[in-house]
Design a protein around this motif. Structure first.
Motif, mmCIF file in Angstrom:
data_model
loop_
_atom_site.group_PDB
_atom_site.id
_atom_site.type_symbol
_atom_site.label_atom_id
_atom_site.label_comp_id
_atom_site.label_asym_id
_atom_site.label_seq_id
_atom_site.Cartn_x
_atom_site.Cartn_y
_atom_site.Cartn_z
ATOM 1 N N LEU A 111 0.941 -1.077 -0.161
ATOM 2 C CA LEU A 111 -0.043 -0.011 -0.031
ATOM 3 C C LEU A 111 0.882 1.386 0.024
ATOM 4 C CD1 LEU A 111 -2.803 -0.957 2.500
ATOM 5 C CD2 LEU A 111 -3.060 -0.542 0.215
ATOM 6 N N THR A 112 1.878 1.255 0.813
ATOM 7 C CA THR A 112 2.985 2.365 0.864
ATOM 8 C C THR A 112 3.407 2.601 -0.763
ATOM 9 O OG1 THR A 112 3.536 1.988 3.169
ATOM 10 C CG2 THR A 112 4.959 3.278 1.663
ATOM 11 N N ARG A 155 1.013 6.793 -6.778
ATOM 12 C CA ARG A 155 -0.308 7.509 -7.024
ATOM 13 C C ARG A 155 -1.363 6.464 -7.625
ATOM 14 N NH1 ARG A 155 2.637 12.961 -9.809
ATOM 15 N NH2 ARG A 155 4.062 13.187 -8.142
ATOM 16 N N LYS A 156 -1.340 5.281 -7.068
ATOM 17 C CA LYS A 156 -2.255 4.238 -7.545
ATOM 18 C C LYS A 156 -3.503 4.291 -6.471
ATOM 19 C CE LYS A 156 0.762 1.521 -10.263
ATOM 20 N NZ LYS A 156 1.239 0.217 -10.378
ATOM 21 N N ILE A 157 -3.464 5.203 -5.700
ATOM 22 C CA ILE A 157 -4.584 5.230 -4.815
ATOM 23 C C ILE A 157 -5.447 6.459 -4.957
ATOM 24 C CG2 ILE A 157 -5.552 5.215 -2.192
ATOM 25 C CD1 ILE A 157 -3.091 3.269 -1.514
ATOM 26 N N LYS A 158 -6.646 6.269 -5.173
ATOM 27 C CA LYS A 158 -7.520 7.736 -5.464
ATOM 28 C C LYS A 158 -8.035 8.272 -3.952
ATOM 29 C CE LYS A 158 -8.563 6.330 -10.275
ATOM 30 N NZ LYS A 158 -9.683 6.127 -11.245
ATOM 31 N N VAL A 194 -12.451 17.610 -4.436
ATOM 32 C CA VAL A 194 -11.018 17.795 -4.618
ATOM 33 C C VAL A 194 -10.376 16.254 -4.662
ATOM 34 C CG1 VAL A 194 -8.988 18.883 -3.762
ATOM 35 C CG2 VAL A 194 -11.170 19.627 -3.423
ATOM 36 N N ALA A 195 -9.293 16.199 -5.643
ATOM 37 C CA ALA A 195 -8.589 15.004 -5.915
ATOM 38 C C ALA A 195 -7.232 15.330 -5.908
ATOM 39 C CB ALA A 195 -8.914 14.305 -7.094
ATOM 40 N N LEU A 196 -6.730 14.409 -4.798
ATOM 41 C CA LEU A 196 -5.195 14.536 -4.749
ATOM 42 C C LEU A 196 -4.408 13.618 -5.789
ATOM 43 C CD1 LEU A 196 -4.522 14.418 -0.825
ATOM 44 C CD2 LEU A 196 -4.432 16.667 -2.269
ATOM 45 N N GLU A 197 -3.534 14.330 -6.575
ATOM 46 C CA GLU A 197 -2.779 13.688 -7.183
ATOM 47 C C GLU A 197 -1.249 13.249 -6.430
ATOM 48 O OE1 GLU A 197 -0.209 13.808 -11.451
ATOM 49 O OE2 GLU A 197 -2.385 14.633 -11.323
ATOM 50 N N THR A 198 -0.694 14.120 -5.470
ATOM 51 C CA THR A 198 0.249 14.011 -4.591
ATOM 52 C C THR A 198 -0.222 13.925 -3.173
ATOM 53 O OG1 THR A 198 0.696 16.352 -4.695
ATOM 54 C CG2 THR A 198 2.273 14.606 -6.191
#
Length: 331
Positions: free
Chosen positions: A163-164, A170-173, A231-235
């Motif tokens: 998971l880390t 960036r595979k967890i939305k 809002v969506a995080l990419e980082t």
């Protein structure tokens, strides 16, 4: 016979001779690295942390031979000294490998300066005693104390390692709801690097030499003086959404650290509503959705959680004020 060299960078090198001919990679490492379990070693191998003769190997069954050079860099296992504490945790999803927690407002995630108890970590150690052997008690990412919503916690080292890596790649939305000041006119992306504030080390700020930070947002609902954003995080930098929204002059309502500008002309809003909006004492930010491929089963996991009561009440007040001013909802 084995030769071992540990460098200052924690990179460990093994040169296998004679006794290691035609042996599985995970077994070979385990014989000379007793402090890690075989499952942990297999997780590191699958994560790309091991190389044989300077080639990364991701298959634990890979056969090593005499004189092969094996290099790996494993995180040191630090014994957790924090104490377990009973606390009711709302769990939005759970299986034998991981759990997704719906964190309430006011709950600090990890013990730190000035607070060594009463945190999410302490509660996790109570519900999952074996997590004391995992980095950060299994937590894969964090939320600020007064941000509500979903957090992933691993229950095994293999799940935590994978998971880390997924988070880093960036595979967890991760999606949020944020109520911000002002009328945001169109969706957008904020791509601005972040670093610690030059004068206040507890804050972060946009800085040209900071770490890359990317935030995407769309409009969920627009009001007279505020906007509700998806809002969506990419980082995932510390305070990223809060700093980015403040940077574009649409700070999050209630944010005590990155204080939003709440300036209204006299008579524009009712005194009752002004009292409500100014008294909301935490950032109106909620982690509403997590979507990812399960690190072990490979099933698609898509977890959502409802908006917390305090934020729902705030949104109801905003909508009511709009209706009072114009007799209709603004989309």
């Amino acid at each position: 016979m084995i030769k071992l060299l540990k460098s200052q960078s924690n990179m460990i090198r093994h040169t296998f001779e004679q006794d290691s001919d035609k042996e599985r990679l995970d077994i070979a490492i385990k014989r000379h690295c007793e402090e890690l379990s075989r499952s942990a070693i297999q997780a590191y191998i699958k994560n790309g942390s091991v190389s044989v003769n300077q080639t990364i190997i991701t298959t634990p069954k890979h056969i090593v031979n005499t004189n092969d050079l094996i290099e790996y860099q494993f995180e040191p296992q630090v014994q957790c000294t924090d104490l377990p504490e009973a606390r009711t945790l709302e769990k939005a999803y759970e299986d034998e490998h991981l759990v997704v927690i719906n964190k309430p407002a006011g709950l600090t995630v990890h013990p730190g300066a000035g607070q060594n108890a009463g945190t999410l970590l302490n509660a996790l150690l109570h519900d999952y005693p074996n997590n004391s052997d995992l980095p950060q008690a299994g937590m894969v990412h964090r939320l600020d104390k007064d941000t509500t919503g979903l957090m992933i916690v691993a229950k095994t080292l293999e799940a935590h390692t994978k998971l880390t890596a997924m988070m880093q790649k960036r595979k967890i939305k991760r999606q949020y709801l944020a109520l911000v000041t002002g009328r945001v006119l169109q969706p957008g992306t904020i791509d601005e690097p972040l670093a610690r504030h030059s004068h206040n080390r507890q804050k972060f700020a946009v800085h040209p030499y900071g770490r890359q930070a990317i935030t995407h947002f769309t409009i969920a609902e627009r009001f007279l003086h505020f906007t509700l954003l998806n809002v969506a995080l990419e980082t995932g930098r510390t305070h990223q959404i809060r700093v980015h929204m403040s940077h574009i002059k649409h700070a999050i309502v209630g944010d005590q650290k990155y204080k939003p500008q709440l300036k209204f002309k006299k008579g524009v809003i009712t005194p009752e509503f002004e009292k409500i909006i100014r008294s909301f004492s935490r950032q109106a930010l909620h982690a509403t959705r997590l979507a990812f491929e399960h690190p072990i089963t490979k099933n698609s996991i898509d977890v959502k959680c409802p908006t917390p009561q305090d934020l729902e009440q705030l949104l109801a007040a905003v909508r009511s004020e709009d209706e009072a001013q114009h007799g209709k909802k603004h989309q």
